[in-house]
Design a protein around this motif. Structure first.
Motif, PDB file in Angstrom:
ATOM      1  N   VAL A 196      -2.232 -27.297 -25.887  1.00 45.74           N
ATOM      2  CA  VAL A 196      -1.993 -26.540 -24.654  1.00 45.74           C
ATOM      3  C   VAL A 196      -0.566 -25.987 -24.663  1.00 45.74           C
ATOM      4  O   VAL A 196       0.399 -26.728 -24.848  1.00 45.74           O
ATOM      5  CB  VAL A 196      -2.211 -27.419 -23.408  1.00 45.74           C
ATOM      6  CG1 VAL A 196      -2.012 -26.584 -22.145  1.00 45.74           C
ATOM      7  CG2 VAL A 196      -3.602 -28.040 -23.418  1.00 45.74           C
ATOM      8  N   LEU A 197      -0.461 -24.679 -24.454  1.00 40.90           N
ATOM      9  CA  LEU A 197       0.820 -23.998 -24.320  1.00 40.90           C
ATOM     10  C   LEU A 197       0.946 -23.553 -22.865  1.00 40.90           C
ATOM     11  O   LEU A 197       0.141 -22.753 -22.383  1.00 40.90           O
ATOM     12  CB  LEU A 197       0.887 -22.785 -25.249  1.00 40.90           C
ATOM     13  CG  LEU A 197       0.733 -23.072 -26.740  1.00 40.90           C
ATOM     14  CD1 LEU A 197       0.598 -21.763 -27.527  1.00 40.90           C
ATOM     15  CD2 LEU A 197       1.917 -23.883 -27.266  1.00 40.90           C
ATOM     16  N   PHE A 198       1.940 -24.076 -22.160  1.00 40.34           N
ATOM     17  CA  PHE A 198       2.128 -23.752 -20.747  1.00 40.34           C
ATOM     18  C   PHE A 198       3.143 -22.623 -20.598  1.00 40.34           C
ATOM     19  O   PHE A 198       4.251 -22.698 -21.134  1.00 40.34           O
ATOM     20  CB  PHE A 198       2.643 -24.965 -19.982  1.00 40.34           C
ATOM     21  CG  PHE A 198       1.656 -26.090 -19.850  1.00 40.34           C
ATOM     22  CD1 PHE A 198       0.701 -26.096 -18.838  1.00 40.34           C
ATOM     23  CD2 PHE A 198       1.690 -27.157 -20.740  1.00 40.34           C
ATOM     24  CE1 PHE A 198      -0.197 -27.138 -18.709  1.00 40.34           C
ATOM     25  CE2 PHE A 198       0.795 -28.212 -20.620  1.00 40.34           C
ATOM     26  CZ  PHE A 198      -0.158 -28.202 -19.606  1.00 40.34           C
ATOM     27  N   VAL A 199       2.747 -21.604 -19.856  1.00 33.63           N
ATOM     28  CA  VAL A 199       3.625 -20.485 -19.517  1.00 33.63           C
ATOM     29  C   VAL A 199       4.171 -20.728 -18.110  1.00 33.63           C
ATOM     30  O   VAL A 199       3.414 -21.032 -17.185  1.00 33.63           O
ATOM     31  CB  VAL A 199       2.826 -19.165 -19.556  1.00 33.63           C
ATOM     32  CG1 VAL A 199       3.636 -18.021 -18.985  1.00 33.63           C
ATOM     33  CG2 VAL A 199       2.371 -18.868 -20.985  1.00 33.63           C
ATOM     34  N   GLN A 200       5.492 -20.590 -17.942  1.00 36.89           N
ATOM     35  CA  GLN A 200       6.084 -20.806 -16.628  1.00 36.89           C
ATOM     36  C   GLN A 200       7.202 -19.796 -16.377  1.00 36.89           C
ATOM     37  O   GLN A 200       7.689 -19.138 -17.293  1.00 36.89           O
ATOM     38  CB  GLN A 200       6.624 -22.233 -16.490  1.00 36.89           C
ATOM     39  CG  GLN A 200       5.677 -23.206 -15.809  1.00 36.89           C
ATOM     40  CD  GLN A 200       5.458 -22.872 -14.331  1.00 36.89           C
ATOM     41  OE1 GLN A 200       6.077 -21.956 -13.786  1.00 36.89           O
ATOM     42  NE2 GLN A 200       4.584 -23.626 -13.687  1.00 36.89           N
ATOM     43  N   THR A 201       7.607 -19.695 -15.105  1.00 35.40           N
ATOM     44  CA  THR A 201       8.648 -18.747 -14.707  1.00 35.40           C
ATOM     45  C   THR A 201       9.430 -19.295 -13.522  1.00 35.40           C
ATOM     46  O   THR A 201       8.920 -20.109 -12.748  1.00 35.40           O
ATOM     47  CB  THR A 201       8.027 -17.397 -14.333  1.00 35.40           C
ATOM     48  OG1 THR A 201       9.071 -16.473 -13.992  1.00 35.40           O
ATOM     49  CG2 THR A 201       7.100 -17.520 -13.126  1.00 35.40           C
ATOM     50  N   PHE A 202      10.654 -18.812 -13.378  1.00 31.84           N
ATOM     51  CA  PHE A 202      11.452 -19.103 -12.186  1.00 31.84           C
ATOM     52  C   PHE A 202      11.170 -18.100 -11.061  1.00 31.84           C
ATOM     53  O   PHE A 202      11.656 -18.269  -9.950  1.00 31.84           O
ATOM     54  CB  PHE A 202      12.950 -19.051 -12.535  1.00 31.84           C
ATOM     55  CG  PHE A 202      13.420 -20.265 -13.297  1.00 31.84           C
ATOM     56  CD1 PHE A 202      13.945 -21.354 -12.631  1.00 31.84           C
ATOM     57  CD2 PHE A 202      13.328 -20.315 -14.678  1.00 31.84           C
ATOM     58  CE1 PHE A 202      14.369 -22.479 -13.326  1.00 31.84           C
ATOM     59  CE2 PHE A 202      13.752 -21.432 -15.381  1.00 31.84           C
ATOM     60  CZ  PHE A 202      14.269 -22.520 -14.705  1.00 31.84           C
ATOM     61  N   SER A 203      10.393 -17.064 -11.350  1.00 26.48           N
ATOM     62  CA  SER A 203      10.241 -15.943 -10.421  1.00 26.48           C
ATOM     63  C   SER A 203       9.697 -16.345  -9.068  1.00 26.48           C
ATOM     64  O   SER A 203      10.237 -15.946  -8.027  1.00 26.48           O
ATOM     65  CB  SER A 203       9.332 -14.878 -11.043  1.00 26.48           C
ATOM     66  OG  SER A 203       9.941 -14.271 -12.150  1.00 26.48           O
ATOM     67  N   LYS A 204       8.586 -17.093  -9.042  1.00 22.62           N
ATOM     68  CA  LYS A 204       7.851 -17.278  -7.794  1.00 22.62           C
ATOM     69  C   LYS A 204       8.455 -18.397  -6.939  1.00 22.62           C
ATOM     70  O   LYS A 204       8.761 -18.190  -5.765  1.00 22.62           O
ATOM     71  CB  LYS A 204       6.377 -17.596  -8.102  1.00 22.62           C
ATOM     72  CG  LYS A 204       5.745 -16.705  -9.158  1.00 22.62           C
ATOM     73  CD  LYS A 204       5.738 -15.226  -8.785  1.00 22.62           C
ATOM     74  CE  LYS A 204       5.060 -14.403  -9.853  1.00 22.62           C
ATOM     75  NZ  LYS A 204       5.018 -12.975  -9.566  1.00 22.62           N
ATOM     76  N   ASN A 205       8.599 -19.585  -7.498  1.00 23.96           N
ATOM     77  CA  ASN A 205       9.060 -20.728  -6.708  1.00 23.96           C
ATOM     78  C   ASN A 205      10.463 -20.535  -6.159  1.00 23.96           C
ATOM     79  O   ASN A 205      10.758 -20.965  -5.032  1.00 23.96           O
ATOM     80  CB  ASN A 205       9.046 -22.001  -7.556  1.00 23.96           C
ATOM     81  CG  ASN A 205       7.656 -22.441  -7.951  1.00 23.96           C
ATOM     82  OD1 ASN A 205       6.662 -21.937  -7.433  1.00 23.96           O
ATOM     83  ND2 ASN A 205       7.577 -23.379  -8.871  1.00 23.96           N
ATOM     84  N   TRP A 206      11.336 -19.943  -6.958  1.00 25.44           N
ATOM     85  CA  TRP A 206      12.758 -19.902  -6.607  1.00 25.44           C
ATOM     86  C   TRP A 206      13.243 -18.502  -6.245  1.00 25.44           C
ATOM     87  O   TRP A 206      14.443 -18.264  -6.228  1.00 25.44           O
ATOM     88  CB  TRP A 206      13.577 -20.501  -7.753  1.00 25.44           C
ATOM     89  CG  TRP A 206      13.271 -21.948  -7.971  1.00 25.44           C
ATOM     90  CD1 TRP A 206      13.763 -23.011  -7.258  1.00 25.44           C
ATOM     91  CD2 TRP A 206      12.352 -22.500  -8.922  1.00 25.44           C
ATOM     92  NE1 TRP A 206      13.217 -24.188  -7.714  1.00 25.44           N
ATOM     93  CE2 TRP A 206      12.346 -23.912  -8.749  1.00 25.44           C
ATOM     94  CE3 TRP A 206      11.542 -21.963  -9.923  1.00 25.44           C
ATOM     95  CZ2 TRP A 206      11.560 -24.770  -9.509  1.00 25.44           C
ATOM     96  CZ3 TRP A 206      10.743 -22.809 -10.693  1.00 25.44           C
ATOM     97  CH2 TRP A 206      10.765 -24.198 -10.475  1.00 25.44           C
ATOM     98  N   ALA A 207      12.319 -17.577  -5.959  1.00 26.52           N
ATOM     99  CA  ALA A 207      12.677 -16.215  -5.520  1.00 26.52           C
ATOM    100  C   ALA A 207      13.629 -15.552  -6.514  1.00 26.52           C
ATOM    101  O   ALA A 207      14.662 -14.995  -6.143  1.00 26.52           O
ATOM    102  CB  ALA A 207      13.296 -16.253  -4.119  1.00 26.52           C
ATOM    103  N   MET A 208      13.255 -15.593  -7.800  1.00 29.95           N
ATOM    104  CA  MET A 208      14.115 -15.076  -8.861  1.00 29.95           C
ATOM    105  C   MET A 208      13.379 -14.055  -9.729  1.00 29.95           C
ATOM    106  O   MET A 208      13.572 -13.999 -10.944  1.00 29.95           O
ATOM    107  CB  MET A 208      14.630 -16.249  -9.720  1.00 29.95           C
ATOM    108  CG  MET A 208      15.527 -17.216  -8.968  1.00 29.95           C
ATOM    109  SD  MET A 208      15.940 -18.713  -9.905  1.00 29.95           S
ATOM    110  CE  MET A 208      16.996 -18.060 -11.187  1.00 29.95           C
ATOM    111  N   THR A 209      12.558 -13.198  -9.117  1.00 26.95           N
ATOM    112  CA  THR A 209      11.753 -12.281  -9.927  1.00 26.95           C
ATOM    113  C   THR A 209      12.599 -11.377 -10.812  1.00 26.95           C
ATOM    114  O   THR A 209      12.261 -11.116 -11.958  1.00 26.95           O
ATOM    115  CB  THR A 209      10.852 -11.419  -9.024  1.00 26.95           C
ATOM    116  OG1 THR A 209      11.643 -10.810  -8.003  1.00 26.95           O
ATOM    117  CG2 THR A 209       9.767 -12.250  -8.368  1.00 26.95           C
ATOM    118  N   GLY A 210      13.705 -10.872 -10.296  1.00 26.14           N
ATOM    119  CA  GLY A 210      14.525  -9.952 -11.071  1.00 26.14           C
ATOM    120  C   GLY A 210      15.410 -10.602 -12.113  1.00 26.14           C
ATOM    121  O   GLY A 210      16.049  -9.901 -12.909  1.00 26.14           O
TER     122      GLY A 210
END
Length: 402
Positions: free
Chosen positions: A239-253
């Motif tokens: 399993v390869l998990f893709v994650q981002t800071f964009s949504k949870n921490w309001a950091m889309t840009g």
């Protein structure tokens, strides 16, 4: 094909189509007073405590080349965050920092599939997945999930299993899902792992919206179910998990994310990052450390706002004649089916003209999205109330659009 006097263009690159969401954004961009519900971000700017951490890191001289896999402090903080959320005490060397979730997905594809291979993917789903798969030279094999106007979306695991062929190399599983809000149950996840095990496949798991879970059945978890809840020891290496800071921490840009996978892949990921982006700006990574350490109140506020936004849109639009909108189990999108205008692209353009509200057409999200619209509800209650006020009279009647 592009007709030019240039030398020949790689047909793989030429075959990567623009997003159907972008067409509507271009059509409505710049209109005064338009309420933009068409993209997957809220209206909350990144809070000062994160921005100040980036500025502080700049002042402290964190502006040099960095480790291709991410600074150790950030990899350790990601591991601690995942442990708080899911348990299991993961090691920091399982986490590789990337330029947003998109680069994490591209690296996962580069690891999992060769050009010409097949990637099985339930739809409707975020269109960037299709584009990345096409750009890699692989082929998306779509498996539409089932929609019930009363109960919402569900995955037909048997249908997905039947889509696997000798050319299949990976399953892409987005749960909670963009745009439908479908959220895999633990039984779904066990069944998907069994398919992957049986056919020796990778799973590329996008659990980016895992904190945005509204199903009472998952209330005790405080999040959506994860592959981590059901996997066997041998599954950790598939399993390869893709994650981002964009949504949870309001950091889309900010374009910050991470890929999680077996530590043995670190050498490969480092090479792919080196020859792709050569790492992530160091001062941004220090700010991400602060987001993880201090950002839990922010995440909870984001979830609370989305929960209220979900209520406003579902109550405001779900009772309209010809509109089916069962409350989504997760993520932060409403995905109503609109019988008054089955051409979703045409309807989205009409809504720009007649309601001054920007939405995404369901056709942008692949098979199964026909006749649906996507509206992001991670916004202020005032914006969403006004959007409902404008949308309701247009959605309730058919009309001729552009």
């Amino acid at each position: 094909m592009i007709a030019t006097t240039m030398p020949p263009i790689n047909p793989v690159a030429d075959g990567v189509l623009p997003s159907g969401i972008g067409e509507v954004i271009a059509y409505g961009a710049g209109r005064p007073g338009l309420i933009p519900l068409w993209v997957g971000e809220g209206d909350r700017p990144t809070p000062d405590f994160i921005g100040e951490a980036a500025a502080r890191a700049l002042r402290d001289g964190h502006t040099f080349y960095t480790d291709m896999l991410g600074i150790p402090a950030l990899r350790q903080e990601i591991a601690a965050y995942i442990d708080r959320l899911y348990g299991g005490s993961p090691e920091p060397d399982r986490f590789f920092v990337t330029v947003g979730g998109m680069q994490a997905f591209q690296i996962a594809l580069a690891i999992a599939a060769w050009p010409g291979d097949e990637i099985v993917i339930p739809t409707p789903i975020w269109p960037n997945f299709f584009g990345a798969i096409a750009a890699h030279g692989a082929r998306s094999v779509t498996v539409p999930i089932r929609f019930d106007p009363g109960s919402g979306w569900s995955l037909d695991v048997a249908r997905l299993a039947a889509a696997v062929t000798p050319r299949t190399r990976a399953l892409v599983i987005n749960s909670p899902a963009n745009p439908t809000g479908w959220t895999a149950s633990r039984d779904d996840l066990r069944a998907l792992l069994a398919i992957a095990r049986r056919h020796d496949l990778w799973i590329i798991a996008d659990e980016i919206y895992g904190r945005f879970s509204f199903d009472p059945a998952h209330a005790e978890l405080g999040r959506a179910p994860s592959f981590r809840d059901v996997w066997e020891p041998e599954d950790r290496d598939r399993v390869l998990f893709v994650q981002t800071f964009s949504k949870n921490w309001a950091m889309t840009g900010w374009r910050l994310g991470w890929l999680e996978g077996p530590p043995a892949l670190g050498r490969i990921v480092a090479g792919l990052v080196l020859y792709g982006t050569s790492g992530i700006a160091t001062f941004l990574q220090h700010a991400a450390v602060t987001a993880l350490r201090e950002g839990e109140p922010l995440v909870r506020a984001q979830i609370a706002q989305a929960r209220e936004g979900r209520r406003l849109l579902c109550e405001g639009l779900g009772g309209l004649p010809g509109v089916a909108l069962p409350p989504p189990a997760g993520a932060f999108y409403a995905f109503p089916q609109v019988a008054t205008e089955p051409d979703a692209r045409r309807l989205a353009l009409r809504l720009v003209d007649e309601a001054n509200v920007g939405v995404a057409p369901g056709t942008a999200f692949g098979p199964g999205g026909e006749g649906f619209l996507r509206l992001c509800f991670a916004r202020s209650a005032a914006d969403l109330q006004e959007a409902v006020h404008r949308l309701a009279p247009v959605l309730a009647r058919p009309g001729a659009g552009p």
